[in-house]
Design a protein around this motif. Structure first.
Motif, PDB file in Angstrom:
ATOM      1  N   LEU A  84     -12.537 -38.791  -0.382  1.00 17.92           N
ATOM      2  CA  LEU A  84     -12.396 -38.143   0.926  1.00 17.92           C
ATOM      3  C   LEU A  84     -11.094 -38.557   1.604  1.00 17.92           C
ATOM      4  O   LEU A  84     -10.404 -37.728   2.207  1.00 17.92           O
ATOM      5  CB  LEU A  84     -13.587 -38.517   1.818  1.00 17.92           C
ATOM      6  N   ILE A  85     -10.757 -39.836   1.481  1.00 22.17           N
ATOM      7  CA  ILE A  85      -9.500 -40.308   2.075  1.00 22.17           C
ATOM      8  C   ILE A  85      -8.310 -39.633   1.399  1.00 22.17           C
ATOM      9  O   ILE A  85      -7.349 -39.211   2.053  1.00 22.17           O
ATOM     10  CB  ILE A  85      -9.395 -41.847   1.954  1.00 22.17           C
ATOM     11  N   GLY A  86      -8.393 -39.506   0.058  1.00 20.55           N
ATOM     12  CA  GLY A  86      -7.322 -38.826  -0.676  1.00 20.55           C
ATOM     13  C   GLY A  86      -7.175 -37.379  -0.258  1.00 20.55           C
ATOM     14  O   GLY A  86      -6.055 -36.884  -0.057  1.00 20.55           O
ATOM     15  N   LEU A  87      -8.317 -36.668  -0.099  1.00 19.07           N
ATOM     16  CA  LEU A  87      -8.280 -35.267   0.328  1.00 19.07           C
ATOM     17  C   LEU A  87      -7.718 -35.138   1.738  1.00 19.07           C
ATOM     18  O   LEU A  87      -6.968 -34.195   2.040  1.00 19.07           O
ATOM     19  CB  LEU A  87      -9.692 -34.673   0.270  1.00 19.07           C
ATOM     20  N   LEU A  88      -8.082 -36.087   2.618  1.00 19.67           N
ATOM     21  CA  LEU A  88      -7.590 -36.051   3.994  1.00 19.67           C
ATOM     22  C   LEU A  88      -6.068 -36.217   4.029  1.00 19.67           C
ATOM     23  O   LEU A  88      -5.366 -35.501   4.754  1.00 19.67           O
ATOM     24  CB  LEU A  88      -8.260 -37.159   4.805  1.00 19.67           C
ATOM     25  N   MET A 110      -3.337 -33.395   5.266  1.00 13.25           N
ATOM     26  CA  MET A 110      -2.337 -33.667   6.304  1.00 13.25           C
ATOM     27  C   MET A 110      -0.931 -33.343   5.804  1.00 13.25           C
ATOM     28  O   MET A 110      -0.105 -32.800   6.541  1.00 13.25           O
ATOM     29  CB  MET A 110      -2.428 -35.132   6.733  1.00 13.25           C
ATOM     30  N   LEU A 111      -0.644 -33.677   4.528  1.00 15.79           N
ATOM     31  CA  LEU A 111       0.661 -33.368   3.957  1.00 15.79           C
ATOM     32  C   LEU A 111       0.891 -31.861   3.884  1.00 15.79           C
ATOM     33  O   LEU A 111       1.967 -31.363   4.229  1.00 15.79           O
ATOM     34  CB  LEU A 111       0.785 -33.998   2.566  1.00 15.79           C
ATOM     35  N   ILE A 112      -0.152 -31.123   3.393  1.00 23.39           N
ATOM     36  CA  ILE A 112      -0.048 -29.665   3.302  1.00 23.39           C
ATOM     37  C   ILE A 112       0.158 -29.054   4.688  1.00 23.39           C
ATOM     38  O   ILE A 112       0.966 -28.140   4.881  1.00 23.39           O
ATOM     39  CB  ILE A 112      -1.299 -29.078   2.626  1.00 23.39           C
ATOM     40  N   LYS A 113      -0.570 -29.582   5.675  1.00 25.49           N
ATOM     41  CA  LYS A 113      -0.464 -29.075   7.046  1.00 25.49           C
ATOM     42  C   LYS A 113       0.956 -29.248   7.579  1.00 25.49           C
ATOM     43  O   LYS A 113       1.528 -28.334   8.190  1.00 25.49           O
ATOM     44  CB  LYS A 113      -1.460 -29.806   7.930  1.00 25.49           C
ATOM     45  N   ARG A 114       1.542 -30.410   7.316  1.00 27.63           N
ATOM     46  CA  ARG A 114       2.896 -30.669   7.800  1.00 27.63           C
ATOM     47  C   ARG A 114       3.908 -29.747   7.126  1.00 27.63           C
ATOM     48  O   ARG A 114       4.835 -29.248   7.765  1.00 27.63           O
ATOM     49  CB  ARG A 114       3.264 -32.129   7.540  1.00 27.63           C
ATOM     50  N   VAL A 115       3.716 -29.527   5.824  1.00 28.11           N
ATOM     51  CA  VAL A 115       4.626 -28.623   5.099  1.00 28.11           C
ATOM     52  C   VAL A 115       4.522 -27.201   5.634  1.00 28.11           C
ATOM     53  O   VAL A 115       5.531 -26.526   5.866  1.00 28.11           O
ATOM     54  CB  VAL A 115       4.319 -28.666   3.585  1.00 28.11           C
ATOM     55  N   VAL A 116       3.274 -26.726   5.839  1.00 25.60           N
ATOM     56  CA  VAL A 116       3.053 -25.362   6.354  1.00 25.60           C
ATOM     57  C   VAL A 116       3.663 -25.204   7.739  1.00 25.60           C
ATOM     58  O   VAL A 116       4.334 -24.210   8.042  1.00 25.60           O
ATOM     59  CB  VAL A 116       1.543 -25.033   6.371  1.00 25.60           C
ATOM     60  N   LEU A 117       3.428 -26.197   8.621  1.00 20.13           N
ATOM     61  CA  LEU A 117       3.981 -26.141   9.980  1.00 20.13           C
ATOM     62  C   LEU A 117       5.505 -26.131   9.937  1.00 20.13           C
ATOM     63  O   LEU A 117       6.164 -25.436  10.724  1.00 20.13           O
ATOM     64  CB  LEU A 117       3.481 -27.331  10.801  1.00 20.13           C
TER      65      LEU A 117
END
Length: 205
Positions: A150-154, A158-165
């Motif tokens: 779960l920590i790895g997925l989180l 967060m990384l994907i979210k930052r890239v998309v933003l």
């Protein structure tokens, strides 16, 4: 100080091993370990096992290092299983048919007349249980694995979210630049057209 070190080096020591706790099943036999050491040897050494400090359950004597201990008195359920003619001075006993009432403190006491009746003892605590419970680490490992996943997925989210933003921001900035550029071009063209119209001479009558 020198005399103190000399006296300490030749002191009698009794040990019940690395741990002083033992667990046994009800109606089973349990080993109660005990060894002693002395650098100057022993003569007519006396050792005694006590239950809860008062009840004597085994009493024995050892003439010398060349002889095995001989029994003086014991509880019928206690058997001597040690040996003092080998490398270790082992005076361990086995308590047979353990009952819940046998749980408690067992003290191994030694007295060595050769060391001016020096005495020393060590204590071991016995716990009697109906059933041995084996530690199962499977559940713990599963929990640790799930939490780690779960920590790895989180972190990945967060990384994907930052890239998309970041991509969205760049795209929006590009559109704004295009709009500003387009608006500037339109205004320039309109201004030039107006200027030409104003400069145009009126038609002659």
């Amino acid at each position: 100080p020198g005399l103190h070190v000399f006296a300490t080096a030749f002191a009698l020591e009794v040990s019940v091993g690395k741990t002083n706790t033992v667990m046994a099943l009800n109606n089973s036999n349990v080993l109660l370990p005990c060894t002693f050491t002395t650098c100057i040897g022993f003569q007519d050494l006396v050792f005694t096992w006590y239950f809860n400090s008062t009840e004597m359950i085994y009493h024995g004597k050892i003439k010398s290092k060349a002889s095995e201990p001989f029994l003086v008195g014991r509880n019928p359920r206690v058997e001597f299983v040690g040996s003092t003619t080998g490398k270790d001075n082992n005076i361990s006993i086995v308590l047979k048919n353990v009952e819940f009432s046998d749980a408690g403190k067992y003290t191994c006491h030694v007295r060595n007349p050769k060391e001016k009746n020096a005495q020393h003892n060590a204590t071991i605590f016995l716990t009697v249980v109906q059933k041995m419970v084996e530690a199962d680490n499977t559940v713990t490992l599963i929990i640790v694995g799930v939490v780690g996943g779960l920590i790895g997925l989180l972190i990945l989210f967060m990384l994907i979210k930052r890239v998309v933003l970041f991509i969205i921001k760049k795209t929006q900035d590009g559109k704004k630049e295009c709009l500003v550029s387009s608006s500037g071009n339109d205004n320039t063209e309109n201004g030039l057209a107006g200027s030409k119209a104003e400069q145009k001479a009126p038609p002659k009558a």
